[in-house]
Design a protein around this motif. Structure first.
Motif, short mmCIF file in Angstrom:
data_model
loop_
_atom_site.label_atom_id
_atom_site.label_comp_id
_atom_site.label_asym_id
_atom_site.label_seq_id
_atom_site.Cartn_x
_atom_site.Cartn_y
_atom_site.Cartn_z
N VAL A 1 0.86 -1.18 0.00
CA VAL A 1 0.00 0.00 0.00
C VAL A 1 0.89 1.23 0.00
O VAL A 1 1.73 1.40 0.89
CB VAL A 1 -0.94 0.02 1.22
N LEU A 2 0.71 2.09 -1.01
CA LEU A 2 1.45 3.34 -1.11
C LEU A 2 0.51 4.49 -0.79
O LEU A 2 -0.61 4.53 -1.31
CB LEU A 2 2.01 3.53 -2.52
N TRP A 3 0.91 5.42 0.06
CA TRP A 3 0.13 6.62 0.32
C TRP A 3 0.35 7.59 -0.83
O TRP A 3 1.49 7.87 -1.21
CB TRP A 3 0.56 7.29 1.62
N VAL A 4 -0.74 8.09 -1.40
CA VAL A 4 -0.65 9.03 -2.52
C VAL A 4 -1.62 10.18 -2.31
O VAL A 4 -2.64 10.03 -1.64
CB VAL A 4 -0.94 8.32 -3.88
N ARG A 5 -1.29 11.34 -2.87
CA ARG A 5 -2.17 12.51 -2.77
C ARG A 5 -3.40 12.36 -3.66
O ARG A 5 -4.51 12.69 -3.27
CB ARG A 5 -1.42 13.78 -3.15
N ASP A 6 -3.19 11.88 -4.88
CA ASP A 6 -4.26 11.78 -5.88
C ASP A 6 -4.20 10.39 -6.50
O ASP A 6 -3.38 10.15 -7.40
CB ASP A 6 -4.08 12.87 -6.93
N PRO A 7 -5.04 9.45 -6.04
CA PRO A 7 -4.96 8.07 -6.55
C PRO A 7 -5.17 7.96 -8.07
O PRO A 7 -4.54 7.11 -8.70
CB PRO A 7 -6.08 7.35 -5.78
N ALA B 1 -3.44 4.31 -1.98
CA ALA B 1 -4.36 4.78 -0.94
C ALA B 1 -4.24 6.28 -0.72
O ALA B 1 -3.15 6.80 -0.49
CB ALA B 1 -4.07 4.05 0.37
N PRO B 2 -5.38 6.98 -0.76
CA PRO B 2 -5.34 8.42 -0.47
C PRO B 2 -5.06 8.66 1.01
O PRO B 2 -5.45 7.86 1.87
CB PRO B 2 -6.74 8.89 -0.84
#
Length: 142
Positions: free
Chosen positions: A12-18, A60-61
């Protein structure tokens, strides 16, 4: 699949804009997006991209952080990328990835040679970041 050896199922990668992240992984990295339409419609909580038949990257946002209660302190992980994820691939795919990244002006590191990994010494490797600061290493062993 009948082989039950231990493998990575997903990261799971944290992203600003999926949606933008899925676009980057599709166009620059060459991975198949999954669930982008459903995410845009609000029917799933995040999209993913397929790394191979057995492994996906979930995008993931940061807004999901408050729902991360599987272990104490999990919510605090939002926005903290892992050090890096290493993608091992055949030489042809490795070279195609580097070309796509360079075409899109994504900064890439110099090549490393004979770096140690899960399958021994990789012939060549290089690093790049996604738009959210998640760092990836790409390598080939052949």
């Amino acid at each position: 699949m009948t082989d039950n050896t231990t493998r990575i199922d997903h990261v799971v990668l944290w992203v600003r804009d999926p949606i933008a992240a899925a676009d980057f992984y599709e166009k620059a990295v060459g991975l198949e997006p999954m669930g982008v339409t459903e995410y845009a419609a609000g029917t799933v909580t995040f999209p993913s991209v397929r790394l191979n038949d057995e492994t996906i990257l979930d995008l993931a946002p940061h807004s999901l952080a408050e729902r991360m209660r599987m272990v104490p302190g999990a919510a605090a992980s939002a926005g903290h990328p892992v050090n890096h994820v290493c993608l091992s691939m055949p030489r042809h795919d490795f070279e195609a990835l580097r070309s796509r990244l360079e075409e899109r002006s994504v900064p890439v590191s110099d090549f490393s040679h004979d770096s140690s990994g899960a399958r021994g010494l990789a012939r060549r490797s290089f690093y790049f970041s996604d738009p959210d600061g998640n760092v990836f290493e790409a390598r080939h062993y052949d």
